[in-house]
Design an enzyme around this catalytic site. Structure first.
Site, short mmCIF file in Angstrom:
data_model
loop_
_atom_site.label_atom_id
_atom_site.label_comp_id
_atom_site.label_asym_id
_atom_site.label_seq_id
_atom_site.Cartn_x
_atom_site.Cartn_y
_atom_site.Cartn_z
CE LYS A 72 -3.96 -2.54 2.53
NZ LYS A 72 -4.47 -2.68 3.83
CD GLN A 98 -2.74 -3.79 6.65
OE1 GLN A 98 -2.88 -3.36 6.19
NE2 GLN A 98 -4.03 -5.19 6.04
CG ASP A 112 -9.77 -0.13 4.94
OD1 ASP A 112 -9.04 -0.27 4.50
OD2 ASP A 112 -9.11 -0.85 6.26
#
Ligand code: NAD
Length: 291
Positions: A54, A98, A121
């Site tokens: 990422k 994460q 997200d």
């Protein structure tokens, strides 16, 4: 194989190339470089690989890598304090915690500390509500990638019968919501669904997000239907999906492979969300200044 292949690698590459131009244009227009703060707690090897990917992709798109790493034994209060600082920092466009986090931490309240305009997200309670109410906001990356693939191959969504198999917060529910918002007729099938094959055979589009290797096969698919396989399973023979690809591809009209289907779209949509987050904040700041 009779089905056409949906090439997620090619679509993701196109999305990323267009995004790079959009990032340059945004910087030229506003003087602001979008930045993504990935937050990794501890050293889970798989998470480290995902986060490294990422970060690399963020930089390759012309955006800033604002990665934060906390030790494995970080306390709830320490992670909270970092997320609060990132939430208040104008340099930070997007925040990504994460998952999974180490066992001593409670993930849900941590996720909800991310403001909706930085929630790349799309997993906070507020983002989920804004999706349900069709308000501007950031949509979860894998579900958004599924829609992007359908659009890239001109698969009609409006009025289509879609069966989504899986009802997780990460994939099944948000992809169903995005499809309803695009005027599809959506059925959500799950572990308690009776006659799954019969339910699926009514679908023009099948989205498999089940987490069971090869569960969906030819008997689940109406001839000519579009099949999107979100599943990822690692085996000795490499990656495979929730769809039993060979037999399914004999019946489907279009189908995603694993690997090379939905997978590459997830990071592409994360990058799109990071720019969109920067845009949202710029718009909100402008609205506050003129209020
Ligand atoms: P999950 O385990 O949270 O949810 C699975 C869902 O499938 C559940 O809602 C359950 O009710 C349903 N289900 C389970 N067994 C079933 C059965 N026999 N029949 C019908 N329904 C059944 O999984 P998830 O997080 O939604 O992920 C699903 C799959 O997608 C996994 O393989 C995961 O690795 C993959 N995934 C891929 C990406 C990507 O980037 N491509 C991203 C996220 C998840």
């Amino acid at each position: 194989m009779t089905a056409g292949l949906i090439d997620g690698k090619a679509v993701a590459a196109r999305v990323r190339a267009a995004l790079k131009d959009d990032v340059s244009a945004f910087i030229a227009r506003t003087g602001v470089q979008p930045g993504l703060a990935t937050v990794l707690v501890g050293g889970d090897p798989a998470s480290e690989v995902y986060v490294a990917n990422k970060r690399k992709s963020t930089v390759a798109s012309g955006m800033a890598d604002l990665h934060q790493h906390l030790p494995e034994d970080a306390s709830q209060a320490e992670v909270e304090s970092l997320l609060r600082r990132l939430a208040a920092d104008p340099q930070v466009s997007g925040i990504l915690l994460q998952l999974p986090v180490p066992a001593q931490l409670n993930a849900a309240p941590l996720i909800d500390l991310i403001p909706f305009e930085k929630d790349v997200d799309g997993l906070t309670t507020l983002s989920v509500g804004r999706l349900a109410q069709q308000k501007p906001g950031l949509r979860p990356c894998t579900p958004a990638g599924v829609i992007e693939l359908l659009d890239a191959y001109d698969v009609p969504i409006e009025g289509a019968n879609v069966v989504v198999i899986g009802r997780s917060e990460l994939v099944g529910r948000p992809v169903a919501q995005l499809l309803v918002n695009r005027n599809a007729t959506v059925t959500i099938a799950h572990s308690r669904t009776r006659n799954l094959a019969e339910v699926c055979r009514a679908a023009d589009i099948v989205v498999a997000a089940v987490g069971v290797k090869g569960l969906i096969t030819a008997e689940h698919i109406k001839p000519g239907a579009t099949v999107i396989d979100v599943g990822i399973h690692r085996g000795p023979e490499g990656l495979s999906g929730d769809v039993d690809f060979g037999p399914a591809a004999e019946v489907a009209g279009l189908i995603t492979p694993v690997p090379g289907g939905v997978g590459p779209m997830t990071i592409a949509m994360l990058l799109v969300n990071t720019l969109r987050a920067a845009e949202l904040q710029y718009e909100l700041a402008g609205a506050a200044a003129t209020a």
